[in-house]
Structure formats: C-alpha cells, structure tokens
Design an enzyme around this catalytic site. Structure first.
Site, PDB file in Angstrom:
ATOM      1  N   MET A   1      -4.415  -8.003   8.699  1.00 16.86           N
ATOM      2  CA  MET A   1      -3.140  -7.314   8.457  1.00 16.86           C
ATOM      3  C   MET A   1      -3.120  -6.737   7.048  1.00 16.86           C
ATOM      4  SD  MET A   1      -0.779 -10.742   8.744  1.00 16.86           S
ATOM      5  CE  MET A   1       0.755  -9.888   8.659  1.00 16.86           C
ATOM      6  N   HIS A   2      -2.694  -5.487   6.972  1.00 18.38           N
ATOM      7  CA  HIS A   2      -2.630  -4.841   5.654  1.00 18.38           C
ATOM      8  C   HIS A   2      -1.559  -3.759   5.559  1.00 18.38           C
ATOM      9  CE1 HIS A   2      -4.772  -1.764   7.844  1.00 18.38           C
ATOM     10  NE2 HIS A   2      -4.650  -0.936   6.828  1.00 18.38           N
ATOM     11  N   ARG A   3      -0.842  -3.490   6.655  1.00 17.83           N
ATOM     12  CA  ARG A   3       0.174  -2.425   6.610  1.00 17.83           C
ATOM     13  C   ARG A   3       1.294  -2.844   5.673  1.00 17.83           C
ATOM     14  NH1 ARG A   3      -2.498   0.371  10.044  1.00 17.83           N
ATOM     15  NH2 ARG A   3      -2.479   1.939   8.414  1.00 17.83           N
TER      16      ARG A   3
END
Ligand code: UDP
Length: 358
Positions: free
Chosen positions: A196-198
C-alpha cells in the site's frame, strides 16, 4: 532512423519501458531508436536504479535532479529539463507512459514544441478526480497524437470524451509479467502479499492504522503471514504511527515488513502467495498475470475488467477487509480470458508507430 524520446520518472514506468525496449531490440528491421530521460521523480535506489539493472534498460541519456519538494515547482523543473532534452536530441516523437507527474510534464513539454506525443495506457479512468493520477491521465490524453489503449474499456472511455482513433493493443505490463515469470513455478504457500502506498490510504494515519489492524487480525485468525514491501511514503507514516519500532509492531500482527524489492522478486512473491492485498494499479494486474487472486483496497479501479471477472474485489473500508479476503483467498484464477492481450502488446505498439510515424 526514427528516434523516440521516452520519458521515465517512476517505478511503474521503468517496468513498462522494459517491454517496449525489448521490442525495439527484437524488431531491428523496423528501425526504431530510443533516447531516455529520467525525470528524477523516483530517485531512491530501491525505486529506481535496481529496475534499470534487472530489466536491462539502457542508462538514461538525460537525468534530471529535481531541487524542489513542492509539486508545481517539480513539474516546472521537469518540463524545463524535458524541453532541453527535446531540443538537444530532436526526436520524431515523445513517448509517455501512464499517469504520473512525469507523464504530464513530458506531454506538456512536447506539446509546447509541437512534437507528436505517444501515450501508452491511454483511456484509463478511475472517475475519481481527487486522484492526481486521474487528472494527469485526462490531460495527457487530450494532448496526445497517438493514443495506445490497453483495454476495450479504455477505448470506450476515450470515445465518451470525444477522442477517436486510439489503438487497442493489450497491456504492456502484462507482456512483462508473462515474460519474467515464464520460468517461475507457482508454489503452494499460505502467504499473503501486501502493498500500500496511495496517499488516500497511507497519509491518513488513523485510516492506515485501521488497515493494518484489519489485515493483521485477518492474518492472525487464519494463521497466515503477510509479506509487506514498504514504500518510502508508507514507511514515513508507519514511523509516525508506531515510532522506530514500527516493524516489530507489524510483526506481532503477522505482517513481515521488508524494503521495496526488485521487479523479479516482486513477481516471485505474487506468484507464490495465495492472495495479494494491494492499492497498486500495477500489482493488481500482475496478480492476474500470475493467476493469483487479489483484494484491492480502494474505492475504485481503472482496471474494471478484473472486478467484473471476479479476479479482484474492491475493498472500500477496513471493516470490509475480512469478508473480501475470505472470498478471494486461495481462489483459482485462470488467465485464459486474455483480459490484457497475449503478451505481445509491445510489438503491436511498435508496428503502429512504424505505420503512423516513419
Ligand atoms: N514493484 C516492485 N517492487 C516493490 C513494489 C512494487 O517492483 O516492492 C513494482 C510492481 O511490480 C509494479 C510497480 O512496481 O509493477 C507498481 O508500482 P507502484 O505500486 O509504485 O505504482 P502503481 O502501479 O500503483 O502506479
């Protein structure tokens, strides 16, 4: 010999460029040559250098070093650097991939100089204008002369906006995933891959904590380990949440945090796990290419055909994670539906460019 100037700046773009670079080398008879500019958008060695090495990408002919951390100034720095590169190498066309700030900066610089723009991954839409990527995609499509759409949905999206004449080729990332996993075996494991990186997930600390709790609880209940290559942006938030012992806190929840990995290792992790949980555009497709089911922790996706086919489910909120993971874990995926083509999109693209530009 026609020359392309390829604009690269971020991890997914290095990966996309590998497929077209292979096609240029395999189809010498088409006579294409390529110069590369690296805009410096992702400059971290773990998000950049490693990809050039393992994907056999030629070293960039031009590399920018961005001074500013503020988005508008960085865009301006990129546009200036790309303009200088265009003036230095006078390409026949400028090629941009995807939806990052480098994509739009490249398109705007080329447009100002009247150079034809090729947009690969044209027509993708999440219909979420809060995502900077969505704004970048729409603006880039409007400026482009040759639009290469990966799916029939992307073609329809362009028609709905009054943009006709795009080319449907399949997806260049699918080409790569098939190419680099040819020799890999899908081992029986009980693990999960998490990424996850958004900003919408990781910049909101309470939300990030809820995702980690939900994923950790589900893993503990099912005696499953999650491997979690942590993006630098996510790491910053995890440190803010849990302090310097953040990775120990995650480990207690069955989540093994590791540094970002190279592309081939990432594909190996996807191929050998039973479920991918991700908010990445690229990884949800790579899960399909590797025939692994996925849960996409977002409210929308540009890759709607994955959801329609049941290869992925969208998980809007942490409270839904358990139900979504239960429905997808260990599910059998069959890639025979060829949602993203047959692994030859890059060759098709090169043939189209030869017909249109040389
Ligand atoms: N990726 C990688 N190592 C990692 C995480 C991702 O090689 O540790 C690759 C992944 O295979 C995918 C690409 O990076 O092709 C996706 O990048 P990212 O998730 O940063 O961006 P997005 O696809 O969401 O734009």
């Amino acid at each position: 010999m026609p020359l392309l100037l390829t604009i690269l700046g971020a991890r997914p773009q290095f990966i996309k460029a590998a497929a077209l670079t292979r096609a240029i080398a395999n189809k010498v008879e088409l006579g294409w040559s390529q110069s590369i500019i690296h805009t410096g958008q992702h400059y971290d060695a773990k998000l950049s250098d490693i990809f050039f090495e393992e994907l056999h990408l030629p070293r960039p002919n031009y590399t920018l070093k961005l001074e500013s951390s503020e988005r508008t100034s960085r865009m301006n720095e990129m546009k200036l650097g790309i303009t200088n590169a265009i003036n230095a190498c006078t390409p026949d066309a400028v090629l941009v991939y995807g939806d990052t700030d480098s994509t739009l900066a490249g398109a705007q610089a080329a447009d100002a100089l009247g150079i034809p723009i090729i947009h690969i991954e044209a027509g993708l839409r999440s219909f979420d204008l809060d995502m900077p990527e969505e704004v970048n995609r729409i603006a880039t499509d409007k400026l482009s002369s040759i639009l290469i759409a990966p799916t029939t949905t992307a073609m329809k999206n362009l028609h709905n906006e009054g943009i006709y004449g795009a080319f449907l080729t399949g997806d260049i990332m699918h080409d790569n995933a098939l190419y680099f996993t040819k020799e890999m075996q899908a081992l029986e494991s009980k693990s999960v891959l998490l990424t996850m990186h958004r900003p919408s997930n990781v910049d909101d600390l309470p939300l990030l904590q809820s995702w980690i709790d939900a994923i950790g609880d589900w893993c503990a209940l099912h005696h499953v380990d999650a491997t979690f290559p942590v993006h630098p942006r996510t790491k910053k938030s995890l440190v803010a949440l849990y302090g310097s012992v953040w990775s120990h806190v995650l480990l207690k929840k069955n989540i093994h945090a590791i540094d970002p990995v190279g592309y081939v290792e990432l594909l190996r992790l996807i191929k050998t796990c039973r479920l991918v949980i991700t908010d990445s555009g690229g990884i949800q497709k790579e899960a399909y290419s590797c025939e692994t089911p996925s849960v996409v922790i977002r409210r929308n996706t540009e890759w709607v055909e994955l959801v329609k086919a049941g290869h992925t489910v969208l998980c809007f909120e942490p409270k839904d994670l358990s139900g979504c993971a239960n429905s997808q874990f260990g599910r059998t995926i069959n890639g025979d539906d060829a949602l993203y083509g047959n692994g030859e999109a890059a060759h098709d693209i090169l043939r189209i460019l030869s017909e249109k530009l040389s």
